[in-house]
Design a protein around this motif. Sequence first.
Motif, PDB file in Angstrom:
ATOM      1  N   ARG A  76       0.608  -1.308   0.012  1.00  0.00           N
ATOM      2  CA  ARG A  76       0.084   0.106   0.042  1.00  0.00           C
ATOM      3  C   ARG A  76       0.803   1.218  -0.139  1.00  0.00           C
ATOM      4  NH1 ARG A  76      -5.258  -0.966  -1.734  1.00  0.00           N
ATOM      5  NH2 ARG A  76      -6.331  -2.126  -0.346  1.00  0.00           N
ATOM      6  N   VAL A  77       1.842   1.365   0.708  1.00  0.00           N
ATOM      7  CA  VAL A  77       2.909   2.429   0.732  1.00  0.00           C
ATOM      8  C   VAL A  77       3.516   2.564  -0.497  1.00  0.00           C
ATOM      9  CG1 VAL A  77       4.958   3.430   1.749  1.00  0.00           C
ATOM     10  CG2 VAL A  77       3.273   2.589   3.257  1.00  0.00           C
ATOM     11  N   ALA A  78       3.949   1.437  -1.004  1.00  0.00           N
ATOM     12  CA  ALA A  78       4.607   1.521  -2.521  1.00  0.00           C
ATOM     13  C   ALA A  78       3.608   2.207  -3.443  1.00  0.00           C
ATOM     14  CB  ALA A  78       4.972   0.289  -2.903  1.00  0.00           C
ATOM     15  N   ALA A  79       2.159   1.830  -3.425  1.00  0.00           N
ATOM     16  CA  ALA A  79       1.170   2.243  -4.367  1.00  0.00           C
ATOM     17  C   ALA A  79       0.696   3.702  -3.898  1.00  0.00           C
ATOM     18  CB  ALA A  79       0.145   1.208  -4.291  1.00  0.00           C
ATOM     19  N   GLY A  80       1.280   4.264  -2.944  1.00  0.00           N
ATOM     20  CA  GLY A  80       0.929   5.664  -2.545  1.00  0.00           C
ATOM     21  C   GLY A  80      -0.444   5.717  -2.157  1.00  0.00           C
ATOM     22  N   ASP A  81      -0.965   4.559  -1.523  1.00  0.00           N
ATOM     23  CA  ASP A  81      -2.493   4.503  -1.054  1.00  0.00           C
ATOM     24  C   ASP A  81      -2.651   4.999   0.444  1.00  0.00           C
ATOM     25  OD1 ASP A  81      -3.106   3.416  -3.439  1.00  0.00           O
ATOM     26  OD2 ASP A  81      -3.076   1.475  -2.528  1.00  0.00           O
ATOM     27  N   ASP A  82      -3.697   5.903   0.546  1.00  0.00           N
ATOM     28  CA  ASP A  82      -4.056   6.475   2.094  1.00  0.00           C
ATOM     29  C   ASP A  82      -4.811   5.531   2.643  1.00  0.00           C
ATOM     30  OD1 ASP A  82      -2.437   8.427   3.300  1.00  0.00           O
ATOM     31  OD2 ASP A  82      -3.647   9.917   1.780  1.00  0.00           O
ATOM     32  N   PRO A  83      -4.936   5.341   4.006  1.00  0.00           N
ATOM     33  CA  PRO A  83      -4.212   5.843   4.883  1.00  0.00           C
ATOM     34  C   PRO A  83      -3.097   5.521   5.124  1.00  0.00           C
ATOM     35  CG  PRO A  83      -5.558   4.477   6.098  1.00  0.00           C
ATOM     36  CD  PRO A  83      -6.025   4.260   4.586  1.00  0.00           C
ATOM     37  N   TRP A  84      -2.369   4.406   4.585  1.00  0.00           N
ATOM     38  CA  TRP A  84      -1.214   3.866   4.855  1.00  0.00           C
ATOM     39  C   TRP A  84      -0.024   4.852   4.622  1.00  0.00           C
ATOM     40  CZ3 TRP A  84      -4.908   1.484   2.142  1.00  0.00           C
ATOM     41  CH2 TRP A  84      -5.732   0.485   2.689  1.00  0.00           C
TER      42      TRP A  84
ATOM     43  N   SER B  76      -0.186   8.099   4.516  1.00  0.00           N
ATOM     44  CA  SER B  76      -0.057   8.905   5.909  1.00  0.00           C
ATOM     45  C   SER B  76       0.617   8.395   7.029  1.00  0.00           C
ATOM     46  CB  SER B  76      -1.383   9.568   6.082  1.00  0.00           C
ATOM     47  OG  SER B  76      -2.010  10.203   5.210  1.00  0.00           O
ATOM     48  N   GLY B  77       0.446   7.429   7.353  1.00  0.00           N
ATOM     49  CA  GLY B  77       0.993   6.415   8.443  1.00  0.00           C
ATOM     50  C   GLY B  77       2.664   6.403   8.258  1.00  0.00           C
ATOM     51  N   TRP B  78       2.796   5.983   7.090  1.00  0.00           N
ATOM     52  CA  TRP B  78       4.210   6.020   6.505  1.00  0.00           C
ATOM     53  C   TRP B  78       4.935   7.317   6.917  1.00  0.00           C
ATOM     54  CZ3 TRP B  78       8.027   2.736   5.919  1.00  0.00           C
ATOM     55  CH2 TRP B  78       9.232   3.246   5.056  1.00  0.00           C
ATOM     56  N   ASN B  79       4.153   8.338   6.351  1.00  0.00           N
ATOM     57  CA  ASN B  79       4.786   9.724   6.447  1.00  0.00           C
ATOM     58  C   ASN B  79       5.018  10.105   7.945  1.00  0.00           C
ATOM     59  OD1 ASN B  79       5.278   9.914   3.700  1.00  0.00           O
ATOM     60  ND2 ASN B  79       3.111  10.963   3.607  1.00  0.00           N
ATOM     61  N   ARG B  80       4.251   9.782   8.775  1.00  0.00           N
ATOM     62  CA  ARG B  80       4.560   9.919  10.178  1.00  0.00           C
ATOM     63  C   ARG B  80       5.684   9.017  10.582  1.00  0.00           C
ATOM     64  NH1 ARG B  80       0.376  11.594  14.698  1.00  0.00           N
ATOM     65  NH2 ARG B  80       2.295  12.807  15.223  1.00  0.00           N
ATOM     66  N   LEU B  81       5.774   8.164  10.345  1.00  0.00           N
ATOM     67  CA  LEU B  81       6.775   7.116  10.698  1.00  0.00           C
ATOM     68  C   LEU B  81       8.179   7.829  10.286  1.00  0.00           C
ATOM     69  CD1 LEU B  81       8.173   4.682  11.875  1.00  0.00           C
ATOM     70  CD2 LEU B  81       7.823   3.550   9.799  1.00  0.00           C
ATOM     71  N   THR B  82       8.386   8.242   9.150  1.00  0.00           N
ATOM     72  CA  THR B  82       9.871   8.554   8.507  1.00  0.00           C
ATOM     73  C   THR B  82      10.008   9.965   8.833  1.00  0.00           C
ATOM     74  OG1 THR B  82       8.763   9.385   6.447  1.00  0.00           O
ATOM     75  CG2 THR B  82       9.478   7.139   6.365  1.00  0.00           C
ATOM     76  N   ALA B  83       8.816  10.907   9.445  1.00  0.00           N
ATOM     77  CA  ALA B  83       9.219  11.917  10.128  1.00  0.00           C
ATOM     78  C   ALA B  83       9.809  12.142  11.372  1.00  0.00           C
ATOM     79  CB  ALA B  83       8.044  13.047   9.895  1.00  0.00           C
ATOM     80  N   ASN B  84       9.656  10.658  12.077  1.00  0.00           N
ATOM     81  CA  ASN B  84       9.979  10.862  13.468  1.00  0.00           C
ATOM     82  C   ASN B  84      11.464  10.610  13.624  1.00  0.00           C
ATOM     83  OD1 ASN B  84      10.286   9.637  16.240  1.00  0.00           O
ATOM     84  ND2 ASN B  84       8.192   9.374  16.223  1.00  0.00           N
TER      85      ASN B  84
END
Length: 415
Positions: free
Chosen positions: A67-75, A77-85
């Motif tokens: 889902r992240v590889a496909a750019g799908d939400d909400p995954w 958005s969750g990934w972006n929170r992870l990588t920003a931490n």
Amino acid sequence: MSRTSPHTRHEGGRVSRRGLLKTAGGLTAALAVGATATATTAGAAPATFTHPGMLHNAGDINRAKVRVAAGDDPWLSGWNRLTANSHSQSTWTNRATATIIRGGTGENYPQLYNDIAAAYQNALRWKVAGTEANAQCAANILNAWSRTLTTVTGNADRFLAAGLYGWQFANACELMRDHPAFDLAAAQDMMVRVFYPLNNQFLTGHNDACITNYWANWDLCNMASVMAIGILTDNAAKYDQAVTYFKSGGGNGSIQHAVPFLYGNVEGYDLGQWQESGRDQGHTVMGMGQMGALCEMAWNQGDDLYSYDGRRFMKAAQYVAKYNLNMDVPFTTYTWGTGQNCAQQSQTVLGSASRGQVRPVWAMLHYHYGRRLLLDDKYIAQMCFSVAPEGGGGDYGTTSGGFDQLGFGTLMYAK
């Protein structure tokens, strides 16, 4: 009343995982096949433990990856929170030390919970995106602590440290167990030598206090640590110890003590009063995360504690969510024994302190009850989406409360 899907079968009082896979549909069902679990009798450890099989199974990881590889939400958005931490950066440097103190003089336990959050978050980044730098970082953190830590001590709070950081450390290890840079044997040995004795001591002796003296969370985090250590080390006796305590333990973490009062059909929904509800909402919501972690780990080994005793935990989660959404819920005076002589204390009203506090515990519960089981979890769902996407350690302040759960449920549980 909540309903299961007519296509979801039940076997011996347990939800059939095969039935769930048939009803899940689409991508989720296809990916979930990657996570198998051995059918077990109630309260019995699986004949063979599933790995990865704690908070995340292979299906969870594959789904997030796709889902992240496909750019799908909400995954995404969750990934972006992870990588920003900041904890998820591969440049994180561990602060492993031989002695961790929580409570009393010389406290230094924040360096452990910060490093665990960093190990877990880097492990997640490796699992989802395949970035080797993150894997190396996670392995370095876990190896350093596994080879260095010999003692967890302090006042009574040492049991909180042993419970909370025990199950969290084990979960980071579980994600890394198949990476060649990670020293699984060292981690297994350290968990059994350092964490388990304290977990077991608390659950069997409760620090020589009245068995009801300590809040539900104290039992729950130690139960979760025992279960996680059992899974990490493929130890059936430890796993069974945690499951048995959940069902029939004498302390406040067992299911009927943690949810002492039930209320049927309150505005159409069954609710359950949580043991700490008269205390404050920060600790009450913490309980949702601790019991949720225990139930999720058991689920990934084939045991459905989520639905045990008429879905008693779901009723409590609905109750806690509803109150923290600023709605009214019933309350029954709660009385318990304290200290060493079991002197009685009572709470007569709900504890409103920290009402509405955000903790990353709700995605795990909603995506289980509302999406896996297809139940009407109205208040849990509202709470889940009101705080999404979930972050993790470092996103909810610097004090220990912000690190009582590993988080990132939107990324790892959305279905």
